[in-house]
Design an enzyme around this catalytic site. Structure first.
Site, PDB file in Angstrom:
ATOM      1  N   ASN A  82       0.597   4.492  36.238  1.00  0.00           N
ATOM      2  CA  ASN A  82      -0.231   4.637  35.029  1.00  0.00           C
ATOM      3  C   ASN A  82       0.165   5.828  34.147  1.00  0.00           C
ATOM      4  O   ASN A  82      -0.214   5.888  32.975  1.00  0.00           O
ATOM      5  CB  ASN A  82      -1.729   4.718  35.369  1.00  0.00           C
ATOM      6  N   ASP A  90      -8.884  -4.638  37.266  1.00  0.00           N
ATOM      7  CA  ASP A  90      -7.901  -4.915  36.222  1.00  0.00           C
ATOM      8  C   ASP A  90      -8.550  -5.661  35.050  1.00  0.00           C
ATOM      9  O   ASP A  90      -9.509  -6.407  35.240  1.00  0.00           O
ATOM     10  CB  ASP A  90      -6.757  -5.755  36.827  1.00  0.00           C
ATOM     11  N   TRP A 116     -10.091  -6.899  27.990  1.00  0.00           N
ATOM     12  CA  TRP A 116     -11.512  -7.046  27.652  1.00  0.00           C
ATOM     13  C   TRP A 116     -11.777  -6.413  26.289  1.00  0.00           C
ATOM     14  O   TRP A 116     -12.461  -6.979  25.435  1.00  0.00           O
ATOM     15  CB  TRP A 116     -12.358  -6.374  28.743  1.00  0.00           C
TER      16      TRP A 116
HETATM   17  C1  FPP Z   1      -6.905  -1.605  34.603  1.00  0.00           C
HETATM   18  O1  FPP Z   1      -7.135  -2.171  33.356  1.00  0.00           O
HETATM   19  C2  FPP Z   1      -7.704  -0.431  34.788  1.00  0.00           C
HETATM   20  C3  FPP Z   1      -7.247   0.836  34.942  1.00  0.00           C
HETATM   21  C4  FPP Z   1      -5.829   1.203  34.912  1.00  0.00           C
HETATM   22  C5  FPP Z   1      -8.159   1.941  35.104  1.00  0.00           C
HETATM   23  C6  FPP Z   1      -9.408   1.643  35.853  1.00  0.00           C
HETATM   24  C7  FPP Z   1     -10.317   2.722  35.560  1.00  0.00           C
HETATM   25  C8  FPP Z   1     -11.643   2.625  35.365  1.00  0.00           C
HETATM   26  C9  FPP Z   1     -12.448   1.406  35.519  1.00  0.00           C
HETATM   27  C10 FPP Z   1     -12.343   3.836  34.975  1.00  0.00           C
HETATM   28  C11 FPP Z   1     -12.162   4.898  35.995  1.00  0.00           C
HETATM   29  C12 FPP Z   1     -13.449   5.471  36.257  1.00  0.00           C
HETATM   30  C13 FPP Z   1     -13.741   6.336  37.230  1.00  0.00           C
HETATM   31  C14 FPP Z   1     -15.101   6.872  37.306  1.00  0.00           C
HETATM   32  C15 FPP Z   1     -12.758   6.769  38.252  1.00  0.00           C
HETATM   33  P1  FPP Z   1      -5.909  -2.262  32.357  1.00  0.00           P
HETATM   34  O2  FPP Z   1      -5.998  -1.138  31.408  1.00  0.00           O
HETATM   35  O3  FPP Z   1      -4.645  -2.360  33.133  1.00  0.00           O
HETATM   36  O4  FPP Z   1      -6.237  -3.612  31.654  1.00  0.00           O
HETATM   37  P2  FPP Z   1      -5.190  -4.617  31.031  1.00  0.00           P
HETATM   38  O5  FPP Z   1      -4.333  -5.100  32.162  1.00  0.00           O
HETATM   39  O6  FPP Z   1      -6.065  -5.677  30.468  1.00  0.00           O
HETATM   40  O7  FPP Z   1      -4.439  -3.859  29.987  1.00  0.00           O
END
Ligand code: FPP
Length: 247
Positions: A75, A27, A32
């Protein structure tokens, strides 16, 4: 895949007391990026680099299973552009890294209803699973279109179907039977859960499987979760286990 070897001193870690199965909620990519005035997608790209590092270090340490929450059933509610950028990232990263993952003996697996993704995504995922299915190294589960409650509903339906077909009696429904009908069939439950970015929730992740896991929360955003941070988490896991051992 795993990128350049990183020189973190791992000798402090007791190899005999590592978790067998590490589950991660990756997360903080969006925050970031925001902190750097970058688009959210840049955060996800940076997150992919962390995925590589954590896969490599887990594999080097002999951890048997690593489960990464890459796309939840919730998502889909994100802006269309972000959803397609995430799909693109999955496709591009897998195409780029598959050969090396295979050479590193990784078993690539998915948890979740991947058939709801676009064909191109499904093809890449199915191909990666097929190619690596006989490998004997670490199993990396990517939770994709995954939600724990719908996983449990799916398991209940599968079991009910077996009862209806008289393949199973009601008395035979036990915890093991439920485990065997989850996406994680055949795998030990995670003994360690890590969530980055300061949120302290399960967010519909592995609800059944995490019953006995140790939880570790860190304020560090996923793209900043380095090998050093991972080592810190694993040391904490070992300390907790030591305390329990002392009781
Ligand atoms: C959460 O950060 C992250 C996700 C919803 C996606 C995670 C995915 C990756 C790291 C890339 C996937 C890669 C592969 C190869 C499968 P957020 O967007 O919820 O962050 P925030 O809470 O700060 O908005």
């Amino acid at each position: 895949m795993f990128g350049k070897k990183k020189k973190v001193d791992l000798t402090e870690l007791d190899r005999e007391r590592l978790p067998v199965h590490v589950a991660v909620i990756m997360d903080g990519n969006g925050r970031w990026a925001k902190k750097r005035l970058l688009p959210r997608v840049a955060g996800h790209s940076a997150g992919v680099s962390t995925v590589k590092k954590i896969m490599r270090m887990s594999s080097d340490l002999g951890i048997r299973y690593l489960t990464l929450y890459a796309f939840s059933t919730e998502n889909w509610k994100r802006p269309k552009e972000e959803v397609s950028a995430l799909m693109r990232l999955v496709i591009d990263s897998l195409r780029r890294e598959l050969e090396e993952m295979h050479e590193e003996n990784v078993v690539f697996n998915t948890l979740g209803e991947i058939s709801q993704f676009p064909d191109e995504v499904v093809d890449v995922l199915v191909n990666a699973k097929e190619k690596t299915k006989n490998n004997t190294g670490i199993t990396v589960n990517f939770a994709l279109n995954y939600g724990a409650r719908s996983e449990i509903v799916r398991a209940v339906r599968k079991i009910a179907h077996k009862v209806e077909q008289k393949e199973l009696s009601i008395d035979q429904i036990d915890e093991e039977q439920i485990s065997q009908n989850l996406y994680t069939v055949g795998q030990p439950d995670p003994d360690f859960l890590i969530r980055t970015s300061g949120e302290e929730r399960l967010s519909n992740y592995l609800l059944y499987q995490l019953a006995y896991a140790e939880f570790y929360f860190t304020p560090v955003y996923w793209p900043d979760f380095t090998e050093t941070e991972y080592k810190k988490a694993l040391l904490e896991f070992q300390n907790r286990k030591r305390r329990y051992g002392g009781l």
